[in-house]
Design an enzyme around this catalytic site. Structure first.
Site, PDB file in Angstrom:
ATOM      1  N   SER A   1      -5.401  10.968 -46.956  1.00 12.84           N
ATOM      2  CA  SER A   1      -3.822  10.487 -47.296  1.00 12.84           C
ATOM      3  C   SER A   1      -2.882  11.281 -46.589  1.00 12.84           C
ATOM      4  O   SER A   1      -3.288  12.370 -46.092  1.00 12.84           O
ATOM      5  CB  SER A   1      -3.660  10.544 -48.884  1.00 12.84           C
ATOM      6  OG  SER A   1      -2.352  10.667 -48.918  1.00 12.84           O
TER       7      SER A   1
ATOM      8  N   TYR B   1      -5.065  14.701 -57.054  1.00 13.90           N
ATOM      9  CA  TYR B   1      -5.136  13.966 -55.721  1.00 13.90           C
ATOM     10  C   TYR B   1      -5.058  14.937 -54.481  1.00 13.90           C
ATOM     11  O   TYR B   1      -5.929  14.629 -53.783  1.00 13.90           O
ATOM     12  CB  TYR B   1      -3.931  12.896 -55.987  1.00 13.90           C
ATOM     13  CG  TYR B   1      -4.004  11.679 -54.875  1.00 13.90           C
ATOM     14  CD1 TYR B   1      -4.739  10.758 -55.213  1.00 13.90           C
ATOM     15  CD2 TYR B   1      -3.372  11.760 -53.680  1.00 13.90           C
ATOM     16  CE1 TYR B   1      -4.728   9.665 -54.181  1.00 13.90           C
ATOM     17  CE2 TYR B   1      -3.484  10.878 -52.706  1.00 13.90           C
ATOM     18  CZ  TYR B   1      -4.047   9.707 -53.012  1.00 13.90           C
ATOM     19  OH  TYR B   1      -4.052   8.702 -52.086  1.00 13.90           O
TER      20      TYR B   1
HETATM   21  P1  NAD Z   1      -6.485   0.341 -54.999  1.00 13.36           P
HETATM   22  O1  NAD Z   1      -6.214   0.849 -56.499  1.00 13.36           O
HETATM   23  O2  NAD Z   1      -5.816  -0.990 -54.722  1.00 13.36           O
HETATM   24  O3  NAD Z   1      -7.918   0.283 -54.748  1.00 13.36           O
HETATM   25  C1  NAD Z   1      -8.962   1.165 -55.276  1.00 13.36           C
HETATM   26  C2  NAD Z   1     -10.183   0.787 -55.649  1.00 13.36           C
HETATM   27  O4  NAD Z   1     -10.952   2.022 -56.196  1.00 13.36           O
HETATM   28  C3  NAD Z   1     -10.172  -0.139 -56.836  1.00 13.36           C
HETATM   29  O5  NAD Z   1     -10.876  -1.214 -56.412  1.00 13.36           O
HETATM   30  C4  NAD Z   1     -10.874   0.561 -57.750  1.00 13.36           C
HETATM   31  O6  NAD Z   1     -11.656  -0.194 -58.531  1.00 13.36           O
HETATM   32  C5  NAD Z   1     -11.882   1.600 -57.204  1.00 13.36           C
HETATM   33  N1  NAD Z   1     -12.379   2.599 -57.905  1.00 13.36           N
HETATM   34  C6  NAD Z   1     -11.505   3.441 -58.454  1.00 13.36           C
HETATM   35  N2  NAD Z   1     -12.214   4.414 -59.204  1.00 13.36           N
HETATM   36  C7  NAD Z   1     -13.525   4.095 -59.134  1.00 13.36           C
HETATM   37  C8  NAD Z   1     -14.815   4.597 -59.423  1.00 13.36           C
HETATM   38  N3  NAD Z   1     -15.080   5.405 -60.342  1.00 13.36           N
HETATM   39  N4  NAD Z   1     -16.074   3.984 -58.875  1.00 13.36           N
HETATM   40  C9  NAD Z   1     -15.760   3.045 -58.174  1.00 13.36           C
HETATM   41  N5  NAD Z   1     -14.904   2.414 -57.825  1.00 13.36           N
HETATM   42  C10 NAD Z   1     -13.707   3.077 -58.107  1.00 13.36           C
HETATM   43  O7  NAD Z   1      -5.960   1.457 -54.129  1.00 13.36           O
HETATM   44  P2  NAD Z   1      -5.685   1.575 -52.669  1.00 13.36           P
HETATM   45  O8  NAD Z   1      -4.441   1.963 -52.448  1.00 13.36           O
HETATM   46  O9  NAD Z   1      -6.371   0.681 -51.652  1.00 13.36           O
HETATM   47  O10 NAD Z   1      -6.455   3.191 -52.248  1.00 13.36           O
HETATM   48  C11 NAD Z   1      -7.782   3.128 -51.554  1.00 13.36           C
HETATM   49  C12 NAD Z   1      -7.787   4.419 -51.000  1.00 13.36           C
HETATM   50  O11 NAD Z   1      -6.862   4.771 -50.214  1.00 13.36           O
HETATM   51  C13 NAD Z   1      -7.769   5.392 -51.977  1.00 13.36           C
HETATM   52  O12 NAD Z   1      -8.559   6.600 -51.668  1.00 13.36           O
HETATM   53  C14 NAD Z   1      -6.397   6.141 -51.883  1.00 13.36           C
HETATM   54  O13 NAD Z   1      -6.247   7.409 -52.422  1.00 13.36           O
HETATM   55  C15 NAD Z   1      -6.161   5.855 -50.330  1.00 13.36           C
HETATM   56  N6  NAD Z   1      -4.820   5.887 -50.057  1.00 13.36           N
HETATM   57  C16 NAD Z   1      -3.789   4.929 -50.573  1.00 13.36           C
HETATM   58  C17 NAD Z   1      -2.480   4.756 -50.037  1.00 13.36           C
HETATM   59  C18 NAD Z   1      -1.504   3.954 -50.655  1.00 13.36           C
HETATM   60  O14 NAD Z   1      -0.356   4.161 -50.591  1.00 13.36           O
HETATM   61  N7  NAD Z   1      -2.053   2.885 -50.949  1.00 13.36           N
HETATM   62  C19 NAD Z   1      -2.004   5.949 -49.261  1.00 13.36           C
HETATM   63  C20 NAD Z   1      -3.050   6.899 -48.827  1.00 13.36           C
HETATM   64  C21 NAD Z   1      -4.212   6.872 -49.018  1.00 13.36           C
END
Ligand code: NAD
Length: 255
Positions: free
Chosen positions: A137, A150
């Site tokens: 991130s 985080y």
């Molecule tokens: P999201 O909430 O849409 O998806 C996250 C997924 O992780 C979900 O399907 C959830 O069920 C799964 N998950 C969470 N805890 C879990 C566990 N204990 N076991 C198995 N699965 C689990 O989120 P996203 O925005 O798609 O984020 C995905 C990744 O990208 C994350 O690591 C997040 O930190 C990173 N990220 C997101 C953003 C953003 O702005 N959306 C920015 C930078 C980084």
């Protein structure tokens, strides 16, 4: 024609992970999805010689990570591509940050990527090929207030990625971390909605005044922009790219 590669993507029921799973499948890989929840798009992914498999997994538990690897090795023999993507957010000042949430954040976003890498490394070494992509991130590089768990987990993931790159290099296993700013996914949409309520302003105003304040392009990132980077890093063209952070932030950290 070469056999399809097997890609294991965590957290792929939703958001960025779902887009990565679809993209790697369209690139010709078998897609194995590890998540707490079953993806809704599974039946949409079909091709004559490829499989798409969901394995229910709780990445906060060591035994669930081990069972995931055992199952995927049993079904496919090896894993060529590992995308450690699952994650979640918790917002709270340091002195109130619940210890149990801190532990869970580190388990899901740092320990699980370590365990899956550790368990899958021997098969990748044997194949003399591997791609490991960790989802960092912008908060793997800079901090913001109220996100201690985080930010600590994501910074740790950069260190894990660099070590993986050094140990994997001689076996043609690359490891990289992708560092996006705000991507339009359920994780972020929930935060925007809750801030709009707290601040008494519209969703558009929260986006422009809060989430995109530091962005030069002033645009939310779309999940397919991140998935395209994963696809490239998994390709043969990227065989010398390893141990690096790939920032997709609309210019956030350029200032
Ligand atoms: P999201 O909430 O849409 O998806 C996250 C997924 O992780 C979900 O399907 C959830 O069920 C799964 N998950 C969470 N805890 C879990 C566990 N204990 N076991 C198995 N699965 C689990 O989120 P996203 O925005 O798609 O984020 C995905 C990744 O990208 C994350 O690591 C997040 O930190 C990173 N990220 C997101 C953003 C953003 O702005 N959306 C920015 C930078 C980084």
């Amino acid at each position: 024609m070469s056999l399809p590669k097997t890609a294991l993507i965590t957290g792929a029921a939703s958001g960025i992970g779902a887009e990565i799973a679809k993209t790697l499948f369209h690139d010709g890989c078998h897609a194995v999805i590890a998540d707490l929840n079953e993806p809704e798009y599974l039946s949409d992914l079909s091709a004559p010689n490829q499989r798409c498999l969901y394995i229910p997994t709780d990445l906060s538990k060591q035994e669930s990570c081990q069972a995931l690897v055992d199952r995927v090795l049993q079904e496919f023999g090896s894993v060529d591509i590992l995308v450690n993507n699952a994650g979640f957010q918790h917002i709270s000042p340091l002195e109130e940050f619940p210890e149990i949430v801190w532990e869970k954040m580190l388990q899901v976003m740092l320990t699980a990527p370590f365990l899956l890498t550790r368990y899958l490394f021997p098969a990748m070494k044997q194949n003399n090929w591997g791609r490991i992509i960790n989802m960092g991130s912008i908060h793997a590089q800079v901090a913001s207030v109220n996100k201690a768990g985080y930010i600590a987990a994501k910074h740790g993931l950069v260190g894990l990625t660099k070590t993986t790159a050094l140990e994997g290099g001689p076996f043609q296993i690359t490891a990289n971390v992708i560092c996006p700013a705000y991507v339009r996914t359920p994780l972020v949409e929930q935060q925007i909605e809750s801030q709009a309520k707290t601040m008494g302003i519209s969703i558009e105003e929260v986006e422009s005044q809060v989430f995109l304040k530091a962005s030069a392009t002033g645009k939310m990132i779309e999940p397919d922009e991140v998935a395209s980077m994963v696809s490239y890093l998994c390709s043969e063209k990227a065989k010398s790219i390893t141990g690096a952070c790939w920032t997709i932030d609309g210019g956030w950290t350029a200032q």
